[in-house]
Design a protein around this motif. Structure first.
Motif, PDB file in Angstrom:
ATOM      1  N   SER A  70     -12.557  -0.315 -18.210  1.00 61.73           N
ATOM      2  CA  SER A  70     -11.688   0.657 -17.549  1.00 61.73           C
ATOM      3  C   SER A  70     -12.031   0.765 -16.060  1.00 61.73           C
ATOM      4  O   SER A  70     -11.145   0.994 -15.226  1.00 61.73           O
ATOM      5  CB  SER A  70     -11.810   2.024 -18.220  1.00 61.73           C
ATOM      6  N   ASP A  71     -13.311   0.588 -15.724  1.00 62.81           N
ATOM      7  CA  ASP A  71     -13.701   0.589 -14.306  1.00 62.81           C
ATOM      8  C   ASP A  71     -13.068  -0.584 -13.563  1.00 62.81           C
ATOM      9  O   ASP A  71     -12.687  -0.457 -12.391  1.00 62.81           O
ATOM     10  CB  ASP A  71     -15.224   0.503 -14.171  1.00 62.81           C
ATOM     11  N   VAL A  72     -12.962  -1.723 -14.235  1.00 65.97           N
ATOM     12  CA  VAL A  72     -12.330  -2.894 -13.624  1.00 65.97           C
ATOM     13  C   VAL A  72     -10.859  -2.588 -13.328  1.00 65.97           C
ATOM     14  O   VAL A  72     -10.351  -2.877 -12.239  1.00 65.97           O
ATOM     15  CB  VAL A  72     -12.449  -4.127 -14.550  1.00 65.97           C
ATOM     16  N   VAL A  73     -10.169  -1.979 -14.283  1.00 69.07           N
ATOM     17  CA  VAL A  73      -8.748  -1.642 -14.079  1.00 69.07           C
ATOM     18  C   VAL A  73      -8.607  -0.663 -12.925  1.00 69.07           C
ATOM     19  O   VAL A  73      -7.699  -0.786 -12.088  1.00 69.07           O
ATOM     20  CB  VAL A  73      -8.129  -1.087 -15.370  1.00 69.07           C
ATOM     21  N   ASP A  74      -9.502   0.306 -12.837  1.00 71.55           N
ATOM     22  CA  ASP A  74      -9.424   1.291 -11.745  1.00 71.55           C
ATOM     23  C   ASP A  74      -9.581   0.614 -10.384  1.00 71.55           C
ATOM     24  O   ASP A  74      -8.871   0.947  -9.424  1.00 71.55           O
ATOM     25  CB  ASP A  74     -10.506   2.354 -11.929  1.00 71.55           C
ATOM     26  N   VAL A  75     -10.514  -0.335 -10.302  1.00 72.51           N
ATOM     27  CA  VAL A  75     -10.698  -1.066  -9.040  1.00 72.51           C
ATOM     28  C   VAL A  75      -9.454  -1.883  -8.709  1.00 72.51           C
ATOM     29  O   VAL A  75      -9.002  -1.930  -7.558  1.00 72.51           O
ATOM     30  CB  VAL A  75     -11.954  -1.978  -9.125  1.00 72.51           C
ATOM     31  N   LEU A  76      -8.858  -2.518  -9.715  1.00 68.23           N
ATOM     32  CA  LEU A  76      -7.655  -3.311  -9.478  1.00 68.23           C
ATOM     33  C   LEU A  76      -6.486  -2.435  -9.033  1.00 68.23           C
ATOM     34  O   LEU A  76      -5.719  -2.805  -8.126  1.00 68.23           O
ATOM     35  CB  LEU A  76      -7.286  -4.087 -10.740  1.00 68.23           C
ATOM     36  N   LEU A  77      -6.329  -1.275  -9.651  1.00 72.47           N
ATOM     37  CA  LEU A  77      -5.271  -0.360  -9.244  1.00 72.47           C
ATOM     38  C   LEU A  77      -5.444   0.051  -7.781  1.00 72.47           C
ATOM     39  O   LEU A  77      -4.463   0.099  -7.016  1.00 72.47           O
ATOM     40  CB  LEU A  77      -5.290   0.885 -10.139  1.00 72.47           C
ATOM     41  N   ALA A  78      -6.678   0.335  -7.401  1.00 72.26           N
ATOM     42  CA  ALA A  78      -6.942   0.754  -6.020  1.00 72.26           C
ATOM     43  C   ALA A  78      -6.698  -0.387  -5.038  1.00 72.26           C
ATOM     44  O   ALA A  78      -6.018  -0.216  -4.015  1.00 72.26           O
ATOM     45  CB  ALA A  78      -8.378   1.271  -5.906  1.00 72.26           C
ATOM     46  N   HIS A  79      -7.242  -1.566  -5.342  1.00 75.09           N
ATOM     47  CA  HIS A  79      -7.102  -2.695  -4.415  1.00 75.09           C
ATOM     48  C   HIS A  79      -5.652  -3.126  -4.261  1.00 75.09           C
ATOM     49  O   HIS A  79      -5.253  -3.592  -3.190  1.00 75.09           O
ATOM     50  CB  HIS A  79      -7.946  -3.875  -4.899  1.00 75.09           C
ATOM     51  N   THR A  80      -4.869  -2.992  -5.305  1.00 77.25           N
ATOM     52  CA  THR A  80      -3.462  -3.374  -5.216  1.00 77.25           C
ATOM     53  C   THR A  80      -2.754  -2.562  -4.134  1.00 77.25           C
ATOM     54  O   THR A  80      -1.838  -3.054  -3.466  1.00 77.25           O
ATOM     55  CB  THR A  80      -2.780  -3.176  -6.579  1.00 77.25           C
ATOM     56  N   GLN A  81      -3.213  -1.329  -3.910  1.00 75.62           N
ATOM     57  CA  GLN A  81      -2.617  -0.467  -2.895  1.00 75.62           C
ATOM     58  C   GLN A  81      -3.460  -0.389  -1.625  1.00 75.62           C
ATOM     59  O   GLN A  81      -3.213   0.465  -0.763  1.00 75.62           O
ATOM     60  CB  GLN A  81      -2.400   0.936  -3.466  1.00 75.62           C
TER      61      GLN A  81
END
Length: 858
Positions: free
Chosen positions: A350-361
């Motif tokens: 879930s931490d990986v997904v959170d980082v990806l969500l942030a980096h996408t923006q």
């Protein structure tokens, strides 16, 4: 290119549930609120695609990419959804009913089954204008070899269905299962391309041109060339970087096509292999350079690509931006590395997904672990702790503790071993040395000791080796002419190039040198010592033209190190040493007359067990399949030189001399008579060749050394390729005055010294030592030279359970063979790096030095 080529990007995104962080098949609810011109569904209902308008500049492209991502987030977030730009999303399930509506997608599901259910993957496609379709087909073929680098830059899919796949781009592995995925077809015209597509449709493999999924293709619906190999990238700047590089590659391909530059000819299977390696490694492992083919570090390959494209990038106005973006990406690491760092914080996907969500923006989470690229291995913590070592150039580790690119693979292997593994390997190495008798003796009366060999090989790149080969070849050609000249007409003295006194008083000059035939090769085996004071600068430290040792130790070092650390295998490949004994034997045989009845009867002449390098003598004789003899095994008669004993008597045509000149003159033969003079007379008669020739020492003392650049200019008429260390002969009054004034900052050496004996290093000497040195120079000026202090490069050496920077030099070996009326020069790849004790710059074994294997890269 007269017109600025336009470009555009299609990006694919995963739709995820913000609460569970799992892929969510909810794209229909997003598309209902989005403009259909810029947003579109994908095969899976958990994916959405955006399409930028055509753009003229990278800044314009970046603006649209950010706008479209922000628009997606603005629509998704109120629905409890997020969007992720990455090749895969870590948490996804394969459901057969999650396919988007439409006849095309339904047909694909029926036809391809599991392949369709697997397609929870996202890519980024870049389009660049190429209006002419025939030209587009040719551009595709020319750009294809560069695509693995672009894939590595985009790699962002390490996780697949809740597990680390072991790949940086597992999306590439999933995508490669399509029947038309991979490198492009080798067609040359648009007609051939269209015929190929028609054949694929007719075969039932695909149903329409859009299903040609090559890594690069002429677009199925636009007048462009389309890049399809890349993962979707979390960071917009990585998309911009890839787009900038791709547009420049297309431009270069069009220019090369117009100039009729031949195609590179990269083989399809190698290109596929390079693509696999990029998917496996990303920017954290070595990549395939198809020019080799060889494995090289990503910073080198990316840097070479950016440099190669500089003319096109400058014309497009993209040079500075692409250079800056490439450096930033290499420093940060791939998207896959960013995700693995996030997972490593708590072990939660879930931490990986959170980082990806942030980096996408374009955001960074406060809890996100910092980048660790470039990586400093644990073995190098405190490596540059000694301030004195920081002044020297280290060949593998920067001053900040970062491993330099061409050593990256080695330190990854060493890191896996760790201090305990290296300690065990060192113990195994010593055991192997004892078993094989790899010994060395410092001096007469001293016991044999293990040859001091270090575990960590030294690398010499192919580019460096090419430069050294040219310089060493030039140097030996000049030295050979000098030796022949000084035992002949002494033309170089008559012409005033070298003072007569320096030649006549040379410690190594011998009247026996005149006995050798004028056309004989006198320097059959040379050992040239080199040092390095910066990355791009090698200097010759010393010439060894009498009985240089080290070839056998180089061969043995390679076998020993590989036997105890078999995983330490260089990716680019190392020039092997198996052929070296044969090269040496051929050089010795070339000194014999072709009509000599003893042709082929060559022996290695040694002092025997008492010689400090007897191990090497025995090894080389064995590898060359020639007898190892001592003077007591020889008989010299008017008929020639014979090997006697054990009931056999064989005439010899050549002797590879591995004992000192004085020792040979004093030695007794099989008849217990002194053999040295008789052997020299046999050489003069042409009965036997003696290699190396007696009297070669006239050319390798430290005073003559100062004049080798003049020899090169005089005999060859060429510019000097390898510099000397600046040297000041104390016999010259002006130079002597300068030396005495600067003794505290120079290195003082006895002209006839060897093994590091008698050397005074001014900056390291105390006042008493300096006073004694000054007195010695005044009492015997001709016996001394001084040199500028060169900070020898350092190299990691395993000692005391860790790695320490130790000063190194490089002994190279040069062979000369007689081929008819000319001389052939060969530089052997069997080079030996010698290592000084910690804090010292004297590498000789007699002063506590050691050695390490040297790997010349292919």
């Amino acid at each position: 290119m007269s017109d600025l080529p336009l470009l555009g990007v299609e990006e694919e995104f995963h739709v995820v549930d913000l609460e569970s962080r799992h892929a969510a098949p909810e794209v229909d609810s997003l598309l209902a609120q989005l403009d259909g011109a810029e947003f579109a569904p994908e095969l899976q209902r958990s994916l959405v695609e955006t399409n930028t308008p055509v753009c003229g500049t990278l800044d314009e492209l970046r603006g649209h990419l950010r706008r479209l991502r922000a628009t997606l987030e603005g629509v998704a977030e109120p629905l409890g959804l997020g969007v992720v730009a990455a090749g895969t999303v870590p948490l996804a399930e394969l459901h057969g009913d999650a396919i988007s509506a439409g006849a095309r997608y339904e047909k694909m599901q029926h036809e391809y089954q599991m392949l369709v259910r697997e397609q929870h993957i996202c890519g980024a496609q870049v389009h660049v204008d190429v209006p002419d379709r025939d030209e587009a087909v040719q551009v595709v073929r020319r750009v294809a070899p560069y695509l693995p680098v672009l894939l590595a830059l985009s790699a962002s899919s390490p996780y697949w269905r809740g597990h680390d796949s072991g790949y940086a781009s597992y999306r590439s592995m999933v995508w490669s299962r399509w029947p038309t995925a991979g490198p492009p077809a080798t067609v040359s015209t648009a007609a051939e391309y269209d015929a190929m597509v028609a054949d694929l449709i007719a075969s039932g493999t695909i149903s329409d041109p859009g299903m040609v999924y090559f890594d690069i293709r002429p677009s199925a619906h636009l007048p462009t060339v389309e890049l399809r190999v890349c993962d979707a990238c979390p960071d917009v700047d990585d998309v911009v970087l890839i787009a900038g590089l791709f547009r420049a590659l297309v431009g270069k391909a069009r220019e090369d096509l117009a100039a009729e530059v031949p195609l590179s000819g990269s083989r399809h299977e190698l290109l596929r292999a390079a693509t696999w390696r990029a998917a496996r490694s990303g920017l954290e492992g070595d990549l395939v350079d198809l020019c080799g083919p060889s494995l090289v570090s990503p910073p080198l390959l990316v840097g070479q690509l950016v440099d190669q494209l500089r003319p096109q990038l400058e014309e497009l106005g993209d040079w500075e931006q692409v250079l800056e973006l490439s450096q930033a990406t290499l420093a940060r690491g791939s998207g896959a590395a960013v995700q693995r760092r996030a997972y490593g914080r708590r072990g939660e996907l879930s931490d990986v997904v959170d980082v990806l969500l942030a980096h996408t923006q374009g955001r960074t989470l406060a809890t996100e672990p910092p980048a660790t690229v470039p990586h400093t291995p644990d073995l190098l913590v405190g490596y540059h702790a000694d301030g004195s070592e920081q002044q020297a150039f280290d060949e593998s580790v920067s001053a900040g503790g970062t491993v330099l690119p061409h050593y990256g693979w080695m330190f990854r292997a060493l890191d896996r071993l760790g201090p305990r593994g290296l300690t065990a390997a060192e113990s195994a190495l010593r055991t192997e040395q004892r078993a094989r008798g790899v010994t060395f003796r410092v001096g007469d009366g001293e016991p044999d000791r293990l040859f001091p060999l270090d575990l960590i090989p030294r690398i010499v790149t192919a580019e460096d080796w090419a430069g050294l080969t040219a310089g060493l070849t030039q140097r030996i050609r000049a030295l050979e002419q000098f030796v022949r000249d000084v035992y002949g007409k002494q033309q170089i003295v008559s012409d005033g190039v070298i003072p007569a006194q320096i030649v006549h008083d040379a410690p190594g000059r011998s009247r026996l040198g005149k006995l050798f035939p004028a056309d004989a090769v006198r320097i059959a085996v040379a050992g040239i010592d080199l040092v390095r004071d910066r990355a791009d600068h090698w200097l010759v430290l010393e010439d060894n033209l009498r009985v240089p040792s080290g070839i056998g130790y180089s061969i043995t070092s390679r076998r020993l190190v590989r036997s105890v650390m078999p995983d330490l295998e260089p990716p680019a490949g190392v020039v092997g040493l198996d052929l070296v004994p044969g090269q040496l034997r051929s050089a010795l045989l070339s000194a014999t007359e072709s009509d000599d009845p003893a042709l082929g009867e060559v022996a290695l002449l040694s002092a025997g067990h008492e010689d400090s390098a007897f191990f090497e003598h025995r090894l080389l004789a064995d590898r060359m399949d020639i007898p190892l003899v001592t003077p007591r095994d020889l008989q010299v008669t008017e008929d020639g030189v014979f090997l006697v004993g054990s009931g056999a008597r064989r005439r010899l045509s050549a002797l590879y001399r591995r004992l000192d000149e004085r020792a040979l003159l004093d030695a007794k033969g099989a008849d217990l008579r002194p053999i040295g003079r008789a052997l020299c007379n046999a050489v003069a008669r042409g009965d036997v060749a003696l290699l190396n020739a007696m009297g070669n020492g006239v050319a390798d003392d430290k005073l003559i050394y100062a004049y080798v650049p003049e020899m090169i200019s005089y005999y060859l008429g060429e510019d000097v390729l390898l510099d000397n260390v600046p040297t000041y002969p104390c016999v010259d009054p002006d130079r002597r005055t300068e030396v005495l004034d600067r003794l505290h900052e120079l290195v003082l050496k006895p002209v006839d010294g060897y093994g590091g004996q008698g050397i005074v290093i001014g900056p390291h000497a105390d006042s008493v030592e300096l006073a004694e040195a000054a007195a010695a120079v005044r009492s015997n000026p001709a016996g001394w030279v001084a040199q500028d202090l060169v900070m020898l490069s350092t190299h990691p050496t395993f000692a005391n359970g860790g790695l320490e920077p130790r000063a190194v030099d490089l002994r190279t070996f040069v062979l000369q063979s007689r081929l008819g009326d000319r001389t052939k020069v060969e530089v052997l790849p069997a080079a030996l790096s010698r290592v000084a004790p910690f804090g010292s710059m004297i590498v000789n074994s007699s002063r506590g030095g050691g050695a390490k294997d040297t790997w010349v890269l292919r």
